[in-house]
Design an enzyme around this catalytic site. Structure first.
Site, PDB file in Angstrom:
ATOM      1  CG  HIS A   1      -2.171  -0.810   1.003  1.00  0.00           C
ATOM      2  ND1 HIS A   1      -2.975  -1.245   2.036  1.00  0.00           N
ATOM      3  CD2 HIS A   1      -2.765  -1.269  -0.146  1.00  0.00           C
ATOM      4  CE1 HIS A   1      -3.993  -1.936   1.552  1.00  0.00           C
ATOM      5  NE2 HIS A   1      -3.890  -1.958   0.247  1.00  0.00           N
TER       6      HIS A   1
ATOM      7  CG  ASP B   1      -0.473   3.897   3.978  1.00  0.00           C
ATOM      8  OD1 ASP B   1      -0.719   3.015   3.129  1.00  0.00           O
ATOM      9  OD2 ASP B   1      -0.812   3.793   5.173  1.00  0.00           O
TER      10      ASP B   1
ATOM     11  CG  HIS C   1      -3.804  -4.811   5.342  1.00  0.00           C
ATOM     12  ND1 HIS C   1      -4.601  -4.032   6.147  1.00  0.00           N
ATOM     13  CD2 HIS C   1      -3.217  -3.949   4.458  1.00  0.00           C
ATOM     14  CE1 HIS C   1      -4.490  -2.769   5.783  1.00  0.00           C
ATOM     15  NE2 HIS C   1      -3.668  -2.693   4.745  1.00  0.00           N
TER      16      HIS C   1
END
Length: 306
Positions: A66, A68, A141
């Site tokens: 991801h 970030d 996740h």
């Protein structure tokens, strides 16, 4: 060892929190190292506000792909190269990390002037440098995501030389054999056992650094009996269902995990941008209701682990 947080926000940065990145400064007298865990956008800018130089980073661990946690990586790699650094760098992360890095460099016409190794990981031990080992644990996740358990090897106990001399053992080569735990026979016929003259080993430090995750089975094993557990606390307890639906944890769930795992200390990070300073204090209070030995990470905060 010291852990310095370069970014503690979840998803998007705020005025006071950048997205995820943290440095582990190993501080070993003979084998020092600087390891980076995750590399969100702007990580190299955050480094400029510390005493650490990108060229000193020798290993980077990426929990998942991801943005970030990843978008700062190409820039950091390129800046490291343009600075003329020739020290090797090893990256660890999920499948796709190699393609992402190589594609970013190729399409931008960039390259590295240092040896770059990219290791795509799976659950289990991913590194053992002789002083410590790192194990990857699968987390819960929406994309493949890992947490990292860092375990120092136990430090051997010291040999009690004074007791040996008092027992009539001559100083010299026999000391080395006894230090290795061997048994030796003296000229007078007595047998001396090394283990009887060695102090107990000093347990190595254990750290669990989680990537993003909702509660999952592997989390308890990963965090069991650690000295420090670093875990997200993205949303408050009342929003646990929302947090879990997006692969994240609430304050209460994180603190309960630390308690169940018998962790000695909990540092929470990855805080949603919806929370201002007062909101962050509420998150910390919720954690401490279930696990008092809890601290909330701030950008540039440093925690001594040894």
């Amino acid at each position: 060892m010291q852990l310095t947080f370069l970014g503690t926000s979840a998803g998007v940065p705020t005025r006071t929190r950048n997205v995820t990145a943290m440095l582990l400064h190993l501080q070993h007298p003979t084998q020092p190292g600087l390891w980076l865990f995750d590399c969100g956008e702007g990580t190299q800018h955050q480094l400029l506000h510390t005493a650490f130089h990108p060229g000193k980073i020798d290993r980077i661990f990426i929990s998942h792909l991801h943005g970030d946690h990843l978008f700062g990586l190409p820039g950091l790699i390129c800046s490291r190269s343009m600075a003329g650094n020739v020290q090797p760098l090893t990256l660890y992360g999920p499948k796709g990390l190699k393609e992402y890095v190589e594609t970013s460099l190729r399409l931008s016409g960039s390259w590295t002037d240092f040896p770059l190794e990219i290791t795509e990981i799976s659950p289990g031990i991913i590194l053992d440098d002789g002083l410590r080992k790192v194990s990857a644990y699968p987390l819960n996740h929406p994309v493949e995501c890992y947490g990292f358990r860092i375990e120092e090897h136990d430090k051997p106990g010291a040999l009690d030389g004074k007791r040996l001399i008092a027992a009539g053992v001559p100083f010299g080569p026999l000391f080395q054999r006894l230090k290795a735990g061997e048994s030796v026979t003296l000229d007078d016929g007595r047998t001396i056992h090394g283990k009887d003259f060695i102090a107990p080993a000093t347990p190595g430090k254990k750290i669990a650094i989680f990537g993003d995750t909702a509660p999952c089975e592997s989390a308890l094993e990963m965090a069991r009996d650690v000295d420090v557990m670093v875990h997200e606390a993205t949303l408050e307890a009342a929003m646990a269902e929302k947090a879990n639906s997006r692969g994240h944890s609430s304050t209460e769930q994180t603190a309960q995990l630390a308690r169940a795992a018998n962790a000695k200390r909990l540092i929470v990070t990855h805080v949603s941008s919806r929370y201002d300073a007062e909101g962050c204090r509420r998150l910390l209070a919720e954690c401490r209701n279930h696990f008092p030995a809890c601290e909330l990470a701030e950008d540039f905060a440093t925690f001594t682990l040894a």
